[in-house]
Each structure stands twice: as structure tokens, then as C-alpha cells.
Design a protein around this motif. Structure first.
Motif, PDB file in Angstrom:
ATOM      1  N   CYS A  58       0.843  -1.197   0.000  1.00 48.48           N
ATOM      2  CA  CYS A  58       0.000   0.000   0.000  1.00 48.48           C
ATOM      3  C   CYS A  58       0.879   1.249   0.000  1.00 48.48           C
ATOM      4  N   GLU A  60       0.176   4.399   0.552  1.00 45.20           N
ATOM      5  CA  GLU A  60      -0.032   5.306   1.683  1.00 45.20           C
ATOM      6  C   GLU A  60       0.715   4.821   2.921  1.00 45.20           C
ATOM      7  N   TRP A 363      -8.035   2.572   1.683  1.00 43.87           N
ATOM      8  CA  TRP A 363      -6.750   2.750   1.008  1.00 43.87           C
ATOM      9  C   TRP A 363      -6.540   1.600   0.038  1.00 43.87           C
TER      10      TRP A 363
END
Length: 372
Positions: A58, A60, A363
């Protein structure tokens, strides 16, 4: 699962009408605490942190790790590296002995043009193939020699590291150090420290092998969440933990984390309970992977002694002791996985909340599906 029960259930109760199950739920405050704790440990030990993004995939979360102080990221393959490079990450180590066949050679060359790219190598043939793939741009690619420290996975014998580095240098590549993975530290609580000692011995031998041929080991990279606590040798320059960002049941069993440091669980719904001593959840191998065994189960329900005893693709079989915990049809339960990495691979997004469950974000798991 005692300490984390209230935060998991509180968050789940608040989200129950907003989330379709099965779904991976991340407690962002617990996750951030894990990130900060690892960074603090590394600072105390004068180590760089280069987290392995294979655990979360991910962007983020990777940004949060870098903002906390990570020097860059570790990726498991070219595809993961491409996803994070496209998102602006410019210091990437692919800690895997890549064979640059098919499209991988040109892809590696493009990555090396836009990032400080380091690649793992553990054999002479791969060094020649990488040099051929890089052509007149070979000096853009840094290589890190992988050595085996007892896990018996990939990695050359430590005493061969210098010969590999010399070959890389002759072919125009830039050898910058050595790395290893003490995977045998995951076998038991006692094995963690023993594996870290094996890692220290192997890395020290490899550094001496480089020194003997006139090459300085700028990078001496150690791996693994279970062993990181003991990876404090002065020879080590960086650590590459991955699972620490979420943690899981396996790491609690190894005493590598506490129960309240688990940041990810899978929300599942009770969908059937016809059998008196069992109910069925909508959490099977498609959500949890196949990590587990008859002895430890396939995921735990925090606050209870209940563990999933069997998984089909879409079914999780939860035995229920007589006179004890018995959730009704439609009840949403948190399931804590044995191993978190395969869970993330099964979903397109993470449901992000905190321990109060008062807010929700989604996300994307950006590098999901990038396996080569």
C-alpha cells in the motif's frame, strides 16, 4: 487475545453497517504506533530502516513509513518496485535474486533511470545477465550480494560474497554490500535469537570476504520481524522488517509482538449455525490464505478461545464449546490471521479506522497482483 479485544470490537461495532464482509480492517493508530516503535528501536541501535512493502503493498502506508524516518523501501519483485517508483519512492531495494528474463531486463533498466535501485544477486550467472540487460547503463545499478545464514533459502555461502562482488564490479555493476534473511528464526520463540546470531556470523564473514578483495560493504542488511529485536550487531547497517507494520498471531506466538500491537484483522459474518457445536463464517481461504494447521487453527477470535479449525474457499469453520461463546447468525466477528501477508494479497483495499471506529477511509492495495 486479551489486550486488543476492546479496541477491535469497538472499531468493528462502529463499522458494522458500513463494511461488507469479509474485509481487512486496519486500526491506523495501532499501525502508526508499530511504525514509530520500530523507527525508535532502529534509532537507538544506529540502524537504518528499510521496511519490506510486501506485507502491506500500500503506497499510503509506505509513505507513512518513510515519513517516520525509513531510508527507503524493500520490494519483493520488479512489479512492486514499479508501483512504488511510480508513486514517487526513489530509493528501492529489491531483496530477491532476480533473473532478468522476458520484460524484466528493460523494466529494471527503466527503474534504474528514475530511482536509486539496488538489486539482490546470489550467483554469477545472474550478475552476467543483469549486466547484459543494463548494457552501457550498468553503473546505474547497485547490487547487494545475498548470502545464506541458515534459512536454506536463496543466498550464496558467506565466504563467496567477495568473489560475486568482484564479478559484479568487473561487469560494470556497483556492488554495495551484503544482505541475508534469517527465516529459520520463525520456527519457535527460542529460534529467534539463535537465528539472529547465525545472521551476525554470516554477515560478518561476508563483509570480511568483500574487504579481502578491496570492496567496502556500505550496506549490511538484516531481515525479518521475528529476529529484528536481536539484530543489533555493529556489523549491521540496516534492517528490513515487514510484518511489524500490522503484526499477526504467528508473531505473538514467537513473542515478537504483543496482542495489542496487532493492527489488522479480517471482519467476517456468521452465516450458518445448523450444527450445534459449530458456526460458519464467510471467511475462507479466499480471504485468509492457507496459513495454519490443525494444531494452531487458521485464525483466532479475540476475547475468546475460539479458533477457526478448518477453511474452505469461502467458509470458515468455527467450533463452539458447549455453554460458552455462541455468536448468532449475522454477527460480525474480528478474525486475527496467523500470517498477515497472504491476507493483504487477497483484497483490493484496506478499510482504515482507529481504535474507536469513529472514522473510516479506504486505502488501495496498490501493488496487489504484481507478482513478477
Amino acid at each position: 487475545m486479551r489486550n486488543s479485544v476492546s479496541q477491535l470490537q469497538r472499531a468493528l461495532d462502529a463499522l458494522v453497517e458500513q463494511v461488507d464482509t469479509p474485509a481487512p480492517i486496519v486500526l491506523v493508530d495501532v499501525m502508526q504506533s508499530n511504525i514509530d516503535r520500530m523507527q525508535g528501536f532502529a534509532a537507538q541501535q544506529n540502524l537504518a530502516v528499510r521496511p519490506h512493502v510486501k506485507t502491506h503493498k500500500c503506497v499510503e502506508i509506505g509513505r507513512r513509513q518513510v515519513e517516520a524516518g525509513a531510508v527507503g523501501i524493500t520490494a519483493g519483485n520488479v512489479g512492486e518496485a514499479e508501483v512504488f517508483a511510480a508513486a514517487g519512492f526513489d530509493d528501492i531495494f529489491i531483496a530477491y535474486p532476480i533473473w532478468p528474463a522476458g520484460t524484466k531486463g528493460p523494466r529494471i533498466r527503466r527503474l534504474a533511470e528514475t530511482t536509486r535501485l539496488r538489486l539482490g544477486v546470489d550467483n554469477f550467472a545472474a550478475i552476467d545477465a543483469l549486466a547484459d540487460a543494463m548494457g552501457d547503463e550498468a553503473e546505474r545499478l547497485q547490487v547487494v550480494i545475498e548470502i545464506d545464514c541458515g534459512a536454506r533459502r536463496s543466498g550464496a555461502p558467506p565466504e563467496v560474497a567477495g568473489d560475486l562482488a568482484v564479478t559484479a564490479r568487473k561487469r560494470g555493476l556497483i556492488p554495495v554490500g551484503v544482505f541475508t534473511y534469517p527465516g529459520h528464526g520463525s520456527s519457535s520463540r527460542d529460534a529467534r535469537e539463535r537465528a539472529a546470531r547465525d545472521q551476525d556470523v554470516a554477515l560478518t564473514t561476508a563483509v570480511r570476504s568483500l574487504s579481502a578483495v578491496g570492496i567496502s560493504a556500505e550496506v549490511v542488511s538484516a531481515g525479518s520481524t521475528p529476529t529484528v529485536e536481536f539484530s543489533t550487531s555493529s556489523v549491521i547497517t540496516e534492517i528490513r522488517p515487514g510484518e511489524y507494520v500490522f503484526n499477526d498471531l504467528n508473531n505473538t506466538r514467537l513473542d515478537a509482538c504483543t496482542e495489542d500491537q496487532i493492527a489488522l484483522f479480517v471482519a467476517g459474518t456468521v452465516v450458518s449455525d445448523w450444527i450445534q457445536d459449530q458456526c460458519i463464517l464467510d471467511v475462507g481461504t479466499k480471504a485468509l490464505g492457507r496459513e495454519g494447521s490443525l494444531e494452531i487453527g487458521y485464525g483466532a477470535i479475540p476475547g475468546t478461545t475460539a479458533v477457526l479449525a478448518k477453511l474452505n474457499e469461502y467458509h470458515g469453520f468455527l467450533p463452539l464449546p458447549a455453554g460458552g461463546f455462541r455468536p448468532g447468525i449475522g454477527t460480525v466477528l474480528p478474525v486475527v490471521p496467523n500470517h498477515v501477508c497472504p491476507v493483504v494479497l487477497n483484497f483490493e483495499e484496506l478499510i482504515i479506522t482507529d481504535s474507536t471506529g469513529t472514522w473510516l477511509e479506504r486505502w488501495p492495495i496498490d501493488a496487489r497482483g504484481f507478482l513478477n
